[in-house]
Scaffold this motif. Structure first.
Motif, short mmCIF file in Angstrom:
data_model
loop_
_atom_site.label_atom_id
_atom_site.label_comp_id
_atom_site.label_asym_id
_atom_site.label_seq_id
_atom_site.Cartn_x
_atom_site.Cartn_y
_atom_site.Cartn_z
N GLY A 49 6.45 -6.67 -9.70
CA GLY A 49 7.86 -6.27 -9.57
C GLY A 49 8.36 -6.38 -8.14
N MET A 50 7.54 -5.91 -7.21
CA MET A 50 8.02 -5.97 -5.81
C MET A 50 8.02 -7.41 -5.30
SD MET A 50 5.19 -3.87 -3.55
CE MET A 50 4.89 -2.48 -4.64
N ARG A 51 7.09 -8.23 -5.79
CA ARG A 51 7.07 -9.64 -5.39
C ARG A 51 8.34 -10.34 -5.90
NH1 ARG A 51 2.76 -11.66 -8.18
NH2 ARG A 51 1.48 -10.17 -7.04
N ASP A 81 10.29 5.93 -10.02
CA ASP A 81 9.43 4.84 -9.52
C ASP A 81 9.49 3.66 -10.49
OD1 ASP A 81 8.56 6.01 -7.06
OD2 ASP A 81 7.63 7.52 -8.30
N ALA A 82 8.45 2.85 -10.52
CA ALA A 82 8.48 1.66 -11.37
C ALA A 82 8.12 2.01 -12.81
CB ALA A 82 7.53 0.61 -10.81
N GLY A 83 8.95 2.86 -13.40
CA GLY A 83 8.74 3.31 -14.77
C GLY A 83 9.90 4.21 -15.17
N GLY A 111 -7.02 -1.33 -3.01
CA GLY A 111 -6.87 -1.19 -4.46
C GLY A 111 -5.41 -1.15 -4.86
N SER A 112 -4.63 -0.35 -4.14
CA SER A 112 -3.22 -0.18 -4.44
C SER A 112 -2.56 0.39 -3.19
CB SER A 112 -3.10 0.82 -5.59
OG SER A 112 -1.89 0.65 -6.24
N GLY A 113 -1.46 -0.22 -2.77
CA GLY A 113 -0.86 0.20 -1.50
C GLY A 113 -0.62 1.70 -1.43
N CYS A 128 -3.20 4.66 -0.34
CA CYS A 128 -3.57 5.12 1.02
C CYS A 128 -2.88 6.43 1.34
CB CYS A 128 -3.29 4.04 2.06
SG CYS A 128 -1.55 3.67 2.34
N ARG A 129 -1.71 6.69 0.73
CA ARG A 129 -1.03 7.97 1.00
C ARG A 129 -1.73 9.13 0.31
NH1 ARG A 129 4.47 5.17 -0.59
NH2 ARG A 129 3.83 6.18 -2.53
N SER A 130 -2.41 8.86 -0.83
CA SER A 130 -3.10 9.93 -1.56
C SER A 130 -4.43 10.33 -0.92
CB SER A 130 -3.34 9.52 -3.02
OG SER A 130 -2.21 9.81 -3.83
N LYS A 165 10.58 5.04 -0.45
CA LYS A 165 9.68 4.22 -1.27
C LYS A 165 9.17 2.94 -0.61
CE LYS A 165 11.35 6.27 -5.45
NZ LYS A 165 10.20 7.17 -5.52
N TYR A 166 7.98 2.60 -1.05
CA TYR A 166 7.33 1.33 -0.72
C TYR A 166 7.69 0.35 -1.85
CZ TYR A 166 3.04 -1.57 -1.48
OH TYR A 166 2.14 -2.56 -1.74
N TRP A 167 8.42 -0.70 -1.52
CA TRP A 167 8.74 -1.71 -2.55
C TRP A 167 8.91 -3.04 -1.85
CZ3 TRP A 167 7.85 -1.35 -7.51
CH2 TRP A 167 8.39 -2.29 -8.39
N GLY A 168 7.80 -3.62 -1.43
CA GLY A 168 7.83 -4.90 -0.72
C GLY A 168 6.71 -4.95 0.30
N LYS A 169 6.05 -6.10 0.34
CA LYS A 169 4.91 -6.25 1.25
C LYS A 169 5.25 -7.19 2.39
CE LYS A 169 1.30 -5.57 -2.27
NZ LYS A 169 2.07 -5.35 -3.49
N ALA A 170 4.69 -6.86 3.58
CA ALA A 170 4.76 -7.80 4.70
C ALA A 170 3.58 -8.76 4.61
CB ALA A 170 4.72 -7.04 6.02
C1 2P0 Z 1 6.00 4.09 -4.01
N1 2P0 Z 1 5.71 2.44 -5.85
O1 2P0 Z 1 6.30 4.14 -2.81
C2 2P0 Z 1 6.57 2.93 -4.81
C3 2P0 Z 1 7.85 3.26 -5.49
C4 2P0 Z 1 6.40 2.25 -7.09
C5 2P0 Z 1 7.82 2.51 -6.80
O2 2P0 Z 1 3.94 2.30 -4.52
O3 2P0 Z 1 0.97 -3.77 -5.21
O4 2P0 Z 1 0.91 0.36 -7.29
O5 2P0 Z 1 -0.89 -2.16 -5.66
O6 2P0 Z 1 0.33 -2.09 -3.51
O7 2P0 Z 1 0.88 0.89 -4.83
C6 2P0 Z 1 3.63 1.39 -6.61
O8 2P0 Z 1 3.02 0.33 -5.98
O9 2P0 Z 1 1.49 -1.43 -5.63
C7 2P0 Z 1 4.44 2.08 -5.60
P1 2P0 Z 1 0.42 -2.42 -4.96
P2 2P0 Z 1 1.45 0.11 -5.94
O10 2P0 Z 1 5.32 4.98 -4.56
#
Ligand code: 2P0
Length: 337
Positions: free
Chosen positions: A185-187, A273-275, A131-133, A136-138, A14-19
């Motif tokens: 949340g990640m901030r 994830d965040a839910g 738009g949302s980190g 980019c994976r989608s 998971k992605y949970w934190g920005k550089a």
């Molecule tokens: C993920 N999530 O890797 C993680 C796991 C949620 C929990 O990526 O701030 O909506 O717009 O870059 O992309 C959700 O974060 O956040 C997310 P921003 P994003 O899927």
């Protein structure tokens, strides 16, 4: 006017934190699977005559995020035209099902096509990330890695969707929007959780294991690493101040159900994830047993089923589930043809 359908993704790491907060570059690598059946349809129409953008199909907070994205798109490419955007998803939005990933992947692709920009997938991913980190994976199908790269980040497909028929079952436990969005949340986790640095360090280790497991199509390698990665992300978030607890009682009931299945010799692993929804990974014949066990867990509203899916695609007509988003458009389509 163009229509694009893009799929959501679930992160195994998971992605949970920005550089970098502004440019949305991640602090640690992530690896996701694009899902074939959780999708967002986006249409974009650019017009030099309009004075303002029109965004249809999203509740207000999400609409503001799209507005900011359109402004960034215009300034990046020197475009003045205003946009009419219509969006529709075939799953609950803003409830921890990565609707922002499919939304911004679809929107980025639709804007690039509508504006006749000659860009490759890497540039579309770069735009979607604004738009949302996770969006980019989608921009790619199958299994996709997103990692810090120098001062920025890079997205790269690891394996295509036909490489491995992993099943992803989503136990939906609530359709309410989450209280604290992912960005906030990640901030908060980065700023206040004493476990944040350990979380970031563990991501690199989990990534190596999950990537090797995907290449070997080995659920018994991918599953344990993905599940512990999820638990560590939530441990770091729970330790933030104020605490971030995305789970509902039904979330925990599903986690326990998955552990019981494994004790009975049925291979299944979860990620959250965040839910409050629980994503369960399994494969082959055992998927039926796992699906029935999830559906019978108290508090589970329904179970969605997915397999690895495609990259965003242009469609001539919106899918049936996006028909409402198309409705206001009918007269002008008739006029244009
Ligand atoms: C993920 N999530 O890797 C993680 C796991 C949620 C929990 O990526 O701030 O909506 O717009 O870059 O992309 C959700 O974060 O956040 C997310 P921003 P994003 O899927």
């Amino acid at each position: 006017m163009v229509w694009v359908v893009a799929n959501s993704n679930v992160a195994l790491v998971k992605y949970w934190g920005k550089a970098d907060e502004g440019a949305k570059h991640p602090a640690a690598p992530s690896l996701s699977v694009t899902l074939d059946s959780l999708s967002t349809a986006a249409s974009v129409e650019l017009s030099d005559d309009s004075k303002e953008d029109r965004i249809e199909g999203l509740p207000a907070p999400a609409g503001e995020k799209v507005q900011g994205f359109l402004n960034q798109f215009r300034s990046r490419f020197g475009i003045r035209a205003r946009a009419r955007v219509r969006l529709a998803s075939n799953f609950p939005v803003a409830a921890g099902l990565a609707s922002s990933a499919s939304t911004f992947a679809a929107l980025a692709k639709a804007l690039v096509v509508e504006a006749s920009l000659d860009l490759g997938d890497g540039d579309v991913a770069d735009l979607a990330r604004m738009g949302s980190g996770s969006a980019c994976r989608s921009v790619y199908g199958g299994f996709v890695e997103w990692r810090p790269d120098g001062a920025g980040s890079a997205v790269e497909p690891v394996a295509d969707k036909d490489h491995w028929r992993l099943r992803i079952l989503v136990a939906v436990t609530s359709e309410r929007p989450k209280a604290v969005g992912s960005s906030a949340g990640m901030r908060r986790t980065a700023e206040t959780s004493p476990y944040y640095s350990s979380w970031i360090e563990s991501g690199a280790v989990d990534l190596v294991e999950v990537r090797a497991g995907i290449r070997a199509r080995s659920l018994s390698r991918v599953g344990p690493a993905a599940e512990r990665n999820c638990m560590r992300m939530h441990a770091a978030a729970i330790a933030a101040v104020p605490s971030l607890l995305y789970w509902e009682p039904a979330t925990i009931a599903v986690m326990r159900r998955v552990w019981e299945l494994r004790e009975r010799g049925i291979e299944a692993y979860f990620s959250i994830d965040a839910g409050p929804q629980v994503k369960v990974f399994c494969e082959g014949e055992s998927a039926k047993t796992v699906e029935a066990a999830l559906a019978a867990t108290p508090g589970v509203l329904r179970v969605l089923s997915a397999e690895p899916g495609d990259a965003p695609r242009l469609v001539a007509h919106p899918p049936a589930w996006a028909a409402d988003a198309q409705a206001p458009q009918r007269p002008s389509r008739a006029a244009a043809s």
